[in-house]
Design an enzyme around this catalytic site. Structure first.
Site, PDB file in Angstrom:
ATOM      1  N   CYS A  64      16.031  11.379  11.653  1.00 36.22           N
ATOM      2  CA  CYS A  64      17.133  11.694  10.734  1.00 36.22           C
ATOM      3  C   CYS A  64      16.803  12.900   9.851  1.00 36.22           C
ATOM      4  O   CYS A  64      16.013  12.789   8.919  1.00 36.22           O
ATOM      5  CB  CYS A  64      17.403  10.441   9.895  1.00 36.22           C
ATOM      6  SG  CYS A  64      18.489  10.677   8.492  1.00 36.22           S
TER       7      CYS A  64
ATOM      8  N   CYS B 187      17.325  12.507   6.142  1.00 33.99           N
ATOM      9  CA  CYS B 187      16.280  11.649   5.562  1.00 33.99           C
ATOM     10  C   CYS B 187      15.101  12.499   5.109  1.00 33.99           C
ATOM     11  O   CYS B 187      14.562  12.309   4.014  1.00 33.99           O
ATOM     12  CB  CYS B 187      15.794  10.619   6.579  1.00 33.99           C
ATOM     13  SG  CYS B 187      17.044   9.426   7.101  1.00 33.99           S
TER      14      CYS B 187
END
Length: 129
Positions: free
Chosen positions: A41, A44
């Site tokens: 991600c 993230c």
């Protein structure tokens, strides 16, 4: 105020087996942000340094637990809180969820969000501080 015997690190990894004690129970001592993230991600990875910067600035007043959702059975914790995307950050205080946000945010936005969601201590008359 932190007790001198409190030696828990301000930023730590957690998982399914430690979540209850390391996050829920520990949030009675100090607020804990949980960063639900995944290695694949990109947002993230963009969010992580901002969260860490804010936690370090607050010098022990708040903790950051990092839970990698793709490791072991950690997705079960994400499921328990009905997470739909990553990153998602949840603030726990006194054993309860106080707020959450999803997606990347700047350091300034995280500071503002914390001010809105942290429960202020009550004054001697029981009014929020």
């Amino acid at each position: 105020m932190l007790l001198q015997s409190d030696t828990s690190p301000p930023i730590f990894d957690t998982d399914l087996t430690r979540f209850q004690s390391a996050v829920i129970e520990a949030s009675h001592q100090h607020p804990i942000l949980v960063d639900f993230w995944a290695d694949w991600c990109t947002p993230c990875h963009a969010l992580s340094p901002h969260l860490e910067r804010v936690v370090k600035e607050l010098d022990g007043a708040i903790r950051l637990a990092k839970l990698e959702v793709d490791e072991g059975e950690n997705m079960r914790v994400a499921g328990r809180y009905s997470l739909r995307g990553f990153p998602t950050v949840i603030l726990f205080q006194n054993g309860e969820e106080r707020g959450r946000f999803s997606g990347a945010r700047s350091t300034h936005q995280i500071r503002d969000w914390l001010r809105e969601h942290l429960t202020a201590p009550a004054d001697s008359n029981g009014h929020p501080g």
